[in-house]
Structure formats: structure tokens, C-alpha cells
Design an enzyme around this catalytic site. Structure first.
Site, PDB file in Angstrom:
ATOM      1  N   GLU A  86      71.778 -48.062 -14.655  1.00  0.00           N
ATOM      2  CA  GLU A  86      72.489 -48.003 -13.484  1.00  0.00           C
ATOM      3  C   GLU A  86      71.999 -48.383 -12.274  1.00  0.00           C
ATOM      4  O   GLU A  86      71.011 -47.762 -11.788  1.00  0.00           O
ATOM      5  CB  GLU A  86      73.224 -46.392 -13.553  1.00  0.00           C
ATOM      6  CG  GLU A  86      73.684 -46.199 -14.759  1.00  0.00           C
ATOM      7  CD  GLU A  86      74.015 -44.697 -14.769  1.00  0.00           C
ATOM      8  OE1 GLU A  86      74.453 -44.334 -16.030  1.00  0.00           O
ATOM      9  OE2 GLU A  86      73.734 -44.055 -13.916  1.00  0.00           O
ATOM     10  N   CYS A 112      71.438 -47.378  -4.314  1.00  0.00           N
ATOM     11  CA  CYS A 112      70.743 -46.520  -5.056  1.00  0.00           C
ATOM     12  C   CYS A 112      70.078 -47.347  -6.133  1.00  0.00           C
ATOM     13  O   CYS A 112      70.982 -47.607  -7.280  1.00  0.00           O
ATOM     14  CB  CYS A 112      71.551 -45.445  -5.378  1.00  0.00           C
ATOM     15  SG  CYS A 112      70.638 -44.066  -6.328  1.00  0.00           S
ATOM     16  N   CYS A 119      63.503 -41.640 -18.383  1.00  0.00           N
ATOM     17  CA  CYS A 119      62.828 -41.082 -17.525  1.00  0.00           C
ATOM     18  C   CYS A 119      62.085 -40.105 -18.237  1.00  0.00           C
ATOM     19  O   CYS A 119      62.468 -39.436 -19.200  1.00  0.00           O
ATOM     20  CB  CYS A 119      63.527 -40.269 -16.445  1.00  0.00           C
ATOM     21  SG  CYS A 119      62.594 -39.322 -15.187  1.00  0.00           S
ATOM     22  N   CYS A 123      64.378 -33.405 -16.030  1.00  0.00           N
ATOM     23  CA  CYS A 123      65.141 -32.201 -15.016  1.00  0.00           C
ATOM     24  C   CYS A 123      66.354 -32.038 -15.771  1.00  0.00           C
ATOM     25  O   CYS A 123      67.127 -32.560 -16.562  1.00  0.00           O
ATOM     26  CB  CYS A 123      65.492 -32.910 -13.595  1.00  0.00           C
ATOM     27  SG  CYS A 123      63.987 -33.721 -12.795  1.00  0.00           S
ATOM     28  N   CYS A 126      69.656 -33.497 -15.366  1.00  0.00           N
ATOM     29  CA  CYS A 126      69.952 -34.954 -15.054  1.00  0.00           C
ATOM     30  C   CYS A 126      70.496 -35.423 -16.488  1.00  0.00           C
ATOM     31  O   CYS A 126      69.999 -35.156 -17.476  1.00  0.00           O
ATOM     32  CB  CYS A 126      68.632 -35.264 -14.707  1.00  0.00           C
ATOM     33  SG  CYS A 126      68.517 -37.206 -14.761  1.00  0.00           S
ATOM     34  N   GLY A 169      64.979 -42.978 -13.441  1.00  0.00           N
ATOM     35  CA  GLY A 169      63.911 -42.871 -13.367  1.00  0.00           C
ATOM     36  C   GLY A 169      62.845 -42.164 -12.294  1.00  0.00           C
ATOM     37  O   GLY A 169      63.554 -41.843 -11.254  1.00  0.00           O
ATOM     38  N   GLU A 170      61.635 -41.767 -12.482  1.00  0.00           N
ATOM     39  CA  GLU A 170      60.892 -41.382 -11.438  1.00  0.00           C
ATOM     40  C   GLU A 170      59.923 -42.464 -11.035  1.00  0.00           C
ATOM     41  O   GLU A 170      59.175 -42.951 -11.694  1.00  0.00           O
ATOM     42  CB  GLU A 170      59.950 -40.509 -11.948  1.00  0.00           C
ATOM     43  CG  GLU A 170      58.705 -39.841 -11.366  1.00  0.00           C
ATOM     44  CD  GLU A 170      59.082 -39.479  -9.836  1.00  0.00           C
ATOM     45  OE1 GLU A 170      59.535 -38.349  -9.614  1.00  0.00           O
ATOM     46  OE2 GLU A 170      58.583 -40.296  -8.713  1.00  0.00           O
ATOM     47  N   SER A 201      62.437 -41.796  -3.597  1.00  0.00           N
ATOM     48  CA  SER A 201      62.777 -40.163  -3.812  1.00  0.00           C
ATOM     49  C   SER A 201      61.770 -39.783  -5.333  1.00  0.00           C
ATOM     50  O   SER A 201      62.178 -40.416  -6.271  1.00  0.00           O
ATOM     51  CB  SER A 201      64.239 -40.043  -3.944  1.00  0.00           C
ATOM     52  OG  SER A 201      64.492 -38.958  -4.581  1.00  0.00           O
ATOM     53  N   SER A 224      62.485 -34.227  -4.258  1.00  0.00           N
ATOM     54  CA  SER A 224      63.887 -33.340  -4.871  1.00  0.00           C
ATOM     55  C   SER A 224      63.113 -32.200  -4.914  1.00  0.00           C
ATOM     56  O   SER A 224      62.335 -31.857  -5.939  1.00  0.00           O
ATOM     57  CB  SER A 224      63.894 -34.096  -6.187  1.00  0.00           C
ATOM     58  OG  SER A 224      64.381 -35.386  -6.276  1.00  0.00           O
ATOM     59  N   LEU A 225      63.415 -31.221  -3.993  1.00  0.00           N
ATOM     60  CA  LEU A 225      62.587 -29.824  -4.126  1.00  0.00           C
ATOM     61  C   LEU A 225      63.377 -29.033  -4.974  1.00  0.00           C
ATOM     62  O   LEU A 225      63.284 -28.202  -5.733  1.00  0.00           O
ATOM     63  CB  LEU A 225      62.358 -29.571  -2.692  1.00  0.00           C
ATOM     64  CG  LEU A 225      61.806 -28.161  -2.505  1.00  0.00           C
ATOM     65  CD1 LEU A 225      60.284 -28.465  -2.866  1.00  0.00           C
ATOM     66  CD2 LEU A 225      61.914 -27.609  -1.122  1.00  0.00           C
ATOM     67  N   CYS A 343      73.477 -39.391 -11.915  1.00  0.00           N
ATOM     68  CA  CYS A 343      72.415 -40.262 -12.568  1.00  0.00           C
ATOM     69  C   CYS A 343      72.510 -40.062 -13.926  1.00  0.00           C
ATOM     70  O   CYS A 343      72.280 -39.184 -14.795  1.00  0.00           O
ATOM     71  CB  CYS A 343      71.042 -40.019 -11.792  1.00  0.00           C
ATOM     72  SG  CYS A 343      69.840 -40.366 -12.657  1.00  0.00           S
TER      73      CYS A 343
HETATM   74  S1  SF4 Z   1      66.486 -36.195 -11.856  1.00  0.00           S
HETATM   75 FE1  SF4 Z   1      65.347 -38.163 -11.667  1.00  0.00          FE
HETATM   76  S2  SF4 Z   1      63.270 -37.555 -11.930  1.00  0.00           S
HETATM   77 FE2  SF4 Z   1      64.707 -35.943 -12.990  1.00  0.00          FE
HETATM   78  S3  SF4 Z   1      64.691 -36.547 -15.154  1.00  0.00           S
HETATM   79 FE3  SF4 Z   1      66.394 -37.313 -13.740  1.00  0.00          FE
HETATM   80  S4  SF4 Z   1      65.754 -39.350 -13.408  1.00  0.00           S
HETATM   81 FE4  SF4 Z   1      63.825 -38.117 -13.964  1.00  0.00          FE
END
Ligand code: SF4
Length: 362
Positions: A86, A112, A119, A123, A126, A169-170, A201, A224-225, A343
Site C-alpha cells: 500500500e 506515505c 515486515c 508490532c 499493526c 515495512g521497516e 520513520s 515510533s516510540l 498500515c
Molecule cells: S508498525 Fe511499521 S515497523 Fe511495526 S510491524 Fe508495522 S510496518 Fe513493521
């Protein structure tokens, strides 16, 4: 077949002679948004044929588009190997002063982008994490998202946009490709989106933050804290067990920050989890000494989520607490709340076959 968007101008110059052909190709791709080589009229026929034989300017297939009442658009793309990911187009109101010092209302645009399909970070809040990791996006696939979003929204090449690598993704797990995409997007003969307008990010991969800083791209950094203590952060983001809050803060302190910019700390406010003033106080202490800005994001609940959206009054108190003590803080309402804005949510819906909003094929 090579993805033409994966090449820097310098690389194209070394591939095609005379070298001004590379500028012409860049002009067609990034100023005219032309994706058919045959229509690049000022190129010799033999070059157009060579390009059509060995390269592709249509690598992503737009298979779904959701549009929110607030102007947010969510794009679902299919890659050449059948995977989906996306991108999100965000439109916000903007105020600027003209030469007569009058306030002019306008719009600003943020794209974005995704950097991976799936990923590895996992998280808990997510949707992307649910599907696991598939593969990194190539440089060309990252760049092409921008070209399609600009073209689809009628934004001329010179129209300023901001880029955030905050989609699926990271980005620091695909640093080489993201770094090259940043360079291509900032190319003055192309889209000319300066690195200062591009933000990476990250979930806080401390050693990669250091590596990114050493590349000196001039890019902005967002972390992303989401929590101020390791126990809660590890619950929300298990990656915290590998890179805890202290290691992230230490890496950020060494990151080269543009004199006019700040490091953004994203804080996902979750009802009764991290929305209290004690958390605000600890956040203030944690960011002491960093040129920081806090972005408070109201958790956007989705089906099956164990967390809830916080009360807005509570979030305002949280923000006021920080602001009164000199820490820049904003509240970001989740845009596109009437569509699959979280996301990975659109992809998940598509995969589960329960998609029933406006769909479009290109
Ligand atoms: S928030 Fe970002 S880093 Fe965390 S699992 Fe989702 S895509 Fe990956």
C-alpha cells in the site's frame, strides 16, 4: 526486464550515450510522467526500442483505491511477482504568507510510502505485521509509488510534496534501497523532492539509525516510540527487547539533524494504556536534550484490536502538559478514518476478500 525507476541519473548517463539522453529519459519519466517508451518522441527510435526491450516503466499495477471523505487516498499495488502493498496520499490544509504578508490558504500533500512487502518487526498494533515478511521493495518500486501518486492526483512535477517512509515495512531493514530511492527522488532533473522533505520513520533499530546518520543524506528522522517504559514498549513492539528505549535515545542523540528541523517522536496514544500525565512527564524527561517534536497519534481501532481510541480531552491535556514545559507537541487525528487507513489494513481486507468500497483498476 529492469525497473527504469531504480536508476540514478548518473547510472542512466553511463548506460546511454550521448549522456544527454539520460536527462531526456528523466524528463519523460519524472516531469511528464510518461510510462510508455514509444511515446518519448525526442528519443531516437532505436533507443525507444532498446528501452522497451530491456526496461519497464509500468512495474506496479494499481488494483484498488479507497478514498476518504477527508481527501486521504489509499492505494493498493500489485507487484510483478504477484504481491500487494500500500501507499497513502494525504492532503492537508496549509497557510502561507504572500509577499504582501497576507495569509493564503492552500493545501499540502504527503505521500506515505511502503519500503517492504510485509515486515519483520511485528508490532502488535499493526496489520502489516500480521501477514509476516515477504520481501524488500526494490529501489524502482519505492520510487514508482511517488510517480503514480503524483500523476493520479494531477500534481505537476514542480508541486511540492512531502515523503514519509511510514507505510508497510521497516525502512531501516531495507536501508540500501531506501537510501538510493531518496537520492533518485531528490534529483534536480527529476522529481526534485529534497531529502529535507523526506522522513524515514523507524521502529527504532538503533544500529541502523547510526548507519543512516553516517550516510549524511540530509533526510529527516521519525521514531515510533509509543511508550516511555521498556515493559510497555516491549508489549507493543517486541523489537524493543533487542533495541530498548535507552539505545534508541542514544542513537538519536548522535543523528545529524538539520538546523531547521527536529527529530519527530511518534507516540500512539492508546486509551488507559499510555494516555496519562505520568507518561507525559516521563516522555518529557526522556527527550530532554534532544531537538524533538512529539506527534501524538490517536489510536485508530480496527476489528480484532485489543486497544481502544483515547478520549480527545485526555490527549489534549497530555499535549498541553508537554507544550507548557517547552516540548513541541502536536495531535494528529488519524486521517482517513472512514477507510482502511491503518498500515496494512487494505491489503489484509483484500486478502480476506471482504473489500466492498470503491475499487478501480488501471
Ligand atoms: S508498525 Fe511499521 S515497523 Fe511495526 S510491524 Fe508495522 S510496518 Fe513493521
Amino acid at each position: 526486464m529492469h525497473n527504469i525507476y531504480g536508476y540514478t541519473l548518473e547510472e542512466l548517463k553511463s548506460l546511454f550515450s550521448p549522456s544527454f539522453r539520460a536527462k531526456q529519459i528523466y524528463n519523460w519519466l519524472y516531469i511528464c510522467y510518461e510510462n510508455e517508451f514509444d511515446k518519448m518522441e525526442n528519443l531516437p527510435k532505436s533507443l525507444r526500442q532498446e528501452l522497451a526491450r530491456d526496461y519497464s516503466a509500468k512495474n506496479l499495477d494499481l488494483i484498488k483505491l479507497e478514498e476518504s471523505n477527508d481527501g486521504t487516498k489509499k492505494y493498493l499495488f500489485k507487484t510483478f511477482d504477484g504481491h500487494t502493498f500500500e501507499s497513502v496520499f494525504l492532503k492537508m490544509k496549509d497557510k502561507k504568507k504572500n509577499e504582501n504578508n497576507q495569509v493564503i490558504e492552500g493545501e499540502k500533500y504527503t505521500f506515505c510510502l511502503s519500503s517492504q512487502i510485509g515486515c519483520k518487526v511485528g508490532c502488535t498494533f499493526c496489520f502489516t505485521a500480521k501477514g509476516g515478511f515477504v520481501r524488500d521493495l526494490s529501489v524502482g518500486e519505492i520510487v514508482e509509488q511517488v510517480v503514480i501518486l503524483k500523476r493520479d492526483n494531477g500534481l505537476a512535477a514542480h508541486k511540492r510534496v512531502n515523503i514519509v517512509y511510514m507505510g508497510m515495512g521497516e525502512p531501516l531493514h531495507n536501508l540500501a534501497n531506501v537510501a538510493k530511492a531518496i537520492k533518485i527522488l531528490s534529483e534536480l532533473d527529476g522529481l526534485s523532492i529534497s531529502a529535507r522533505r523526506q522522513t524515514i520513520s523507524t521502529s527504532g533499530i538503533a544500529p541502523r539509525i547510526k548507519e543512516l546518520g553516517e550516510l549524511n543524506l540530509g533526510v529527516q528522522l521519525a521514531i515510533s516510540l509509543h511508550a516511555v517504559d521498556d515493559a510497555l514498549r516491549s508489549r507493543l513492539m517486541p523489537i524493543n527487547k533487542a533495541y530498548n528505549i535507552e539505545s534508541i535515545i542514544n542513537a538519536v542523540k548522535e543523528f545529524p539533524v538539520d538546523a531547521r528541523k527536529r527529530v519527530m517522536f511518534e507516540y500512539l496514544v492508546i486509551k488507559n494504556i499510555n494516555d496519562d500525565l505520568n507518561s507525559a512527564k516521563r516522555l518529557l524527561a526522556l527527550l530532554n536534550g534532544i531537538k524533538a517534536k512529539v506527534n501524538l497519534i490517536l489510536f485508530n481501532p480496527h476489528e480484532g484490536s485489543e486497544f481502544e481510541r483515547p478520549e480527545i480531552d485526555r490527549v489534549k491535556k497530555f499535549a498541553d502538559f508537554l507544550i507548557q514545559r517547552g516540548l513541541l507537541a502536536t495531535i494528529r487525528e488519524s486521517k482517513g478514518i472512514d477507510i482502511s487507513a491503518a498500515c496494512g489494513q487494505l491489503r489484509e481486507k483484500e486478502n480476506n476478500g471482504n473489500f466492498n468500497v470503491r475499487a478501480r483498476k488501471k
